[in-house]
Design a protein around this motif. Structure first.
Motif, short mmCIF file in Angstrom:
data_model
loop_
_atom_site.label_atom_id
_atom_site.label_comp_id
_atom_site.label_asym_id
_atom_site.label_seq_id
_atom_site.Cartn_x
_atom_site.Cartn_y
_atom_site.Cartn_z
N LEU A 184 26.95 -71.50 12.64
CA LEU A 184 28.28 -70.93 12.90
C LEU A 184 28.40 -69.54 12.27
CD1 LEU A 184 30.54 -74.08 12.34
CD2 LEU A 184 30.15 -72.89 14.52
N LEU A 185 27.87 -69.39 11.06
CA LEU A 185 27.89 -68.09 10.40
C LEU A 185 27.10 -67.06 11.21
CD1 LEU A 185 27.35 -69.16 6.68
CD2 LEU A 185 29.47 -68.27 7.67
N VAL A 226 33.37 -72.02 7.25
CA VAL A 226 33.81 -72.15 5.86
C VAL A 226 34.60 -73.44 5.65
CG1 VAL A 226 35.16 -71.08 4.01
CG2 VAL A 226 33.70 -69.66 5.48
N LEU A 227 35.41 -73.81 6.62
CA LEU A 227 36.14 -75.08 6.50
C LEU A 227 35.18 -76.27 6.45
CD1 LEU A 227 39.18 -74.49 8.87
CD2 LEU A 227 39.24 -74.75 6.37
N LEU A 228 34.14 -76.24 7.27
CA LEU A 228 33.14 -77.31 7.24
C LEU A 228 32.44 -77.34 5.89
CD1 LEU A 228 31.44 -79.56 8.49
CD2 LEU A 228 29.98 -77.78 9.51
N GLU A 229 32.06 -76.16 5.41
CA GLU A 229 31.38 -76.07 4.12
C GLU A 229 32.27 -76.58 3.00
OE1 GLU A 229 28.38 -72.85 2.02
OE2 GLU A 229 29.67 -72.20 3.64
N LEU A 231 34.87 -68.56 14.40
CA LEU A 231 33.60 -69.20 14.02
C LEU A 231 33.39 -69.14 12.50
CD1 LEU A 231 31.39 -67.83 16.92
CD2 LEU A 231 31.96 -70.24 16.52
N LEU A 232 33.73 -68.01 11.90
CA LEU A 232 33.61 -67.88 10.44
C LEU A 232 34.55 -68.85 9.75
CD1 LEU A 232 32.60 -66.59 7.85
CD2 LEU A 232 34.13 -64.65 8.27
N GLY A 233 35.80 -68.92 10.22
CA GLY A 233 36.75 -69.86 9.63
C GLY A 233 36.29 -71.29 9.73
N LEU A 234 35.76 -71.69 10.89
CA LEU A 234 35.27 -73.06 11.07
C LEU A 234 34.07 -73.34 10.17
CD1 LEU A 234 35.54 -73.41 14.96
CD2 LEU A 234 37.03 -74.46 13.22
N TYR A 288 40.55 -69.65 2.67
CA TYR A 288 39.78 -68.60 3.35
C TYR A 288 39.54 -68.99 4.81
CZ TYR A 288 35.96 -65.36 4.41
OH TYR A 288 35.17 -64.39 4.98
N GLY A 289 39.05 -70.21 5.03
CA GLY A 289 38.76 -70.66 6.39
C GLY A 289 39.98 -70.66 7.28
N VAL A 290 41.08 -71.20 6.78
CA VAL A 290 42.33 -71.21 7.56
C VAL A 290 42.80 -69.78 7.80
CG1 VAL A 290 44.77 -71.87 7.48
CG2 VAL A 290 43.02 -73.52 6.79
N GLY A 291 42.68 -68.94 6.78
CA GLY A 291 43.09 -67.54 6.90
C GLY A 291 42.30 -66.78 7.95
#
Length: 197
Positions: free
Chosen positions: A12-13, A63-66, A58-61, A85-88
């Motif tokens: 994703l990153l 980070v949320l998964l991590e 994609l970045l938000g998802l 951060y992910g939600v933001g």
């Protein structure tokens, strides 16, 4: 974090970074990647803005998964900050910056974008510091990355404000630091690096 989750995070990153890198090619030719921000490439009414916005989501998802898989290693502060951060980042994709060229734009949406982007910046710094504090012995090289991430998160926004002509380059460097930190952390979490309590 299990290895499959870590691979998904890294994928994703990578996809997000590809979107951010390709975004200048998707928007009108007057866009300058050195001068104009990544947010402007995803701006209101900009043709091709979906490319940058997809990168943000994609970045938000990622980070949320991590964050969802790192409760023990990151602790509540690290996990919470990176969750914000992910939600933001997803919010940054939903509420857009104004375009870099003269066009109609919604001032409220632009302001909400700025609020979300600022929250993302603060959440990253708090999250990195929180995770760094929990690292166990022998984490020397990773502590250097933590320090670089925090220093970059403080200095590069100042560069963006002071020298607007290089705002885009500074912000892209900031994104690169963030991608690197999250990717390295995913690998460490998959290897279950020991952490202090």
């Amino acid at each position: 974090m299990d290895r499959i989750s870590a691979r998904v995070v890294v994928a994703l990153l990578a996809l997000s970074a590809l979107c951010v890198a390709l975004a200048p090619l998707a928007v009108p030719d007057t866009y300058d990647a050195v001068e104009h921000s990544v947010s402007e490439s995803g701006g209101q009414g900009v043709p091709g803005a979906w490319v940058a916005r997809s990168g943000f989501v994609l970045l938000g998802l990622a980070v949320l998964l991590e964050a969802s898989r790192s409760a023990r290693a990151w602790g509540p502060w690290g996990r919470g900050a990176h969750g914000i951060y992910g939600v933001g980042m997803i919010a940054v994709a939903i509420v857009s910056h104004r375009a870099w060229y003269p066009a109609s734009w919604d001032a409220v949406e632009d302001s909400l974008h700025s609020v979300a982007a600022t929250a993302v910046g603060f959440a990253f710094v708090v999250g990195v510091i929180s995770v760094g504090v929990r690292r166990g012995p022998g984490a020397g090289p990773v502590r250097v990355l933590d320090t670089v991430a925090v220093v970059a998160s403080v200095l590069l926004p100042l560069v963006m404000i002071t020298w607007p002509s290089v705002e885009g380059a500074a912000q892209r460097t900031l994104f690169a630091v963030g991608y690197t930190w999250y990717a390295v952390e995913a690998v460490l979490l998959a290897r279950e690096v020991p952490r202090a309590g």
